[in-house]
Design a protein around this motif. Sequence first.
Motif, short mmCIF file in Angstrom:
data_model
loop_
_atom_site.label_atom_id
_atom_site.label_comp_id
_atom_site.label_asym_id
_atom_site.label_seq_id
_atom_site.Cartn_x
_atom_site.Cartn_y
_atom_site.Cartn_z
N ASN A 311 17.77 7.24 66.23
CA ASN A 311 16.57 7.44 65.41
C ASN A 311 15.34 7.66 66.28
N ALA A 312 15.28 6.97 67.41
CA ALA A 312 14.14 7.16 68.32
C ALA A 312 14.14 8.60 68.87
N LYS A 313 15.33 9.08 69.22
CA LYS A 313 15.44 10.46 69.73
C LYS A 313 15.10 11.46 68.63
N LEU A 314 15.60 11.19 67.41
CA LEU A 314 15.35 12.09 66.29
C LEU A 314 13.86 12.14 65.95
N THR A 315 13.21 10.99 65.95
CA THR A 315 11.77 10.95 65.66
C THR A 315 11.00 11.78 66.66
N ALA A 316 11.40 11.70 67.92
CA ALA A 316 10.72 12.49 68.96
C ALA A 316 10.87 13.98 68.70
N VAL A 317 12.06 14.41 68.29
CA VAL A 317 12.28 15.83 68.00
C VAL A 317 11.51 16.24 66.76
N ILE A 318 11.52 15.39 65.73
CA ILE A 318 10.77 15.68 64.50
C ILE A 318 9.30 15.92 64.82
N ASN A 319 8.76 15.10 65.70
CA ASN A 319 7.33 15.22 66.05
C ASN A 319 7.02 16.50 66.81
N GLU A 320 8.06 17.11 67.38
CA GLU A 320 7.85 18.35 68.14
C GLU A 320 7.99 19.59 67.27
N LEU A 321 8.62 19.46 66.11
CA LEU A 321 8.91 20.61 65.26
C LEU A 321 7.97 20.70 64.06
N THR A 322 7.75 21.91 63.62
CA THR A 322 6.99 22.14 62.38
C THR A 322 7.64 23.29 61.61
N PHE A 323 7.45 23.27 60.32
CA PHE A 323 7.89 24.40 59.50
C PHE A 323 6.79 25.45 59.53
#
Length: 401
Positions: A311-323
């Motif tokens: 989840n920590a890794k996923l949150t980091a990736v989510i914060n880097e991406l945008t639609f």
Amino acid sequence: MTRKNFLRVICLCFALILLSAALTSCESKPLSPTSAATREVGTVGTHAVYYDELYTLSKNLYEEGMTEDELRERVYSEIVVNYAKLTLCEQSGVSVDEEKLNEDVQTAIDSAIENDFGGNRFSYIKNLKSINTTDRYARFLQRVDVIYNQLEYALISRGELTADESEVTEYIKEKFVNVQCFMIANNEGDNIETNYSDALAARDALVNERTTFYDLIGGRYKLPGGSVNEDVDVDCIYTFGKGTMNKVFEDAAYALEVGEYSEVITIEDRELASGEIADCYYVIKRLPLTSEDVAKNYTALYNEYANTVINAKLTAVINELTFVPNEYGASLTLTQMERVSVGIDTFTITVTAIVLVVLALVAVAIVFIVIFYKKKKNALLEEKKERAKRALAARSKKDEK
């Protein structure tokens, strides 16, 4: 019944049996998406986003009274999550065998149809319509799940997760919290002020050691308004890492020292009586976490450990991406998006066409069989007539003699 009618009945029964068996099969062949459903509306990283996904999220995330801007913010945030999972898997070296992946997705869909819809593919298709989505998007979500479920093994092979029990135990002791909880849900019809007063009274009794979390279950300790502890765990004890619980609950737990009680906090949670979301009052106590505690529930805690790291890794990736919507996607009004077809059931159409062709061929065969037997019957009649003529002629010659 004549032979002709009998053959027609057999033909019809055969066609109906074949059609029924094909159409009620639990195996759901993919529906062909329409061009409207697969029209690109934007991108997340390197991944294209399609209309049916934007439509599904817009319909299901909308709440009454929500403005276009509020809905857009929620949808644009949520749409990133699945692509963040795929991106994280790509970055972590998860290998994908397309043939095996497609088989796994098909198996998951078949299982859902069998378990949730009694093996009836029409019920599955009807449900897709009712939840405003498409077969393509349902399969996309299954695809993401299948790939994401391989992430743990990929991270272990890269050394970013460990399966060593001693290392996991030390991580849990250092990074996790262990808590006990008291909870009152504001069920429909409850007096909210009474519930809150009872939550305050429960906290006071706990802090001053007049009761325990366990005795608050089922009302063994009487609260002024008659409320009881509605926490679902028998011991009311939870051990977890960051990123795996409700954020308000999590923040309150991590803010406590061992042995300390939280104030009464309000958390939006699933109400136990009806399953609806409701405001719930919580009192939390932080407990010590020992190696013995971890060993006692190691299997469950290992899963929590893996989820925390992932989840920590996923949150980091989510914060880097945008639609990033394209021109067409940006032009859409999310609160007024046009319904999209769940997909074209080419499997059913094909099966029906095949059955009709088979039926036609059988009908033609019946015609030829009928014609054949009619000709044969006529030939036999002619032969009988000829034999009768010859017999009559022979008798006439005999009489003349």
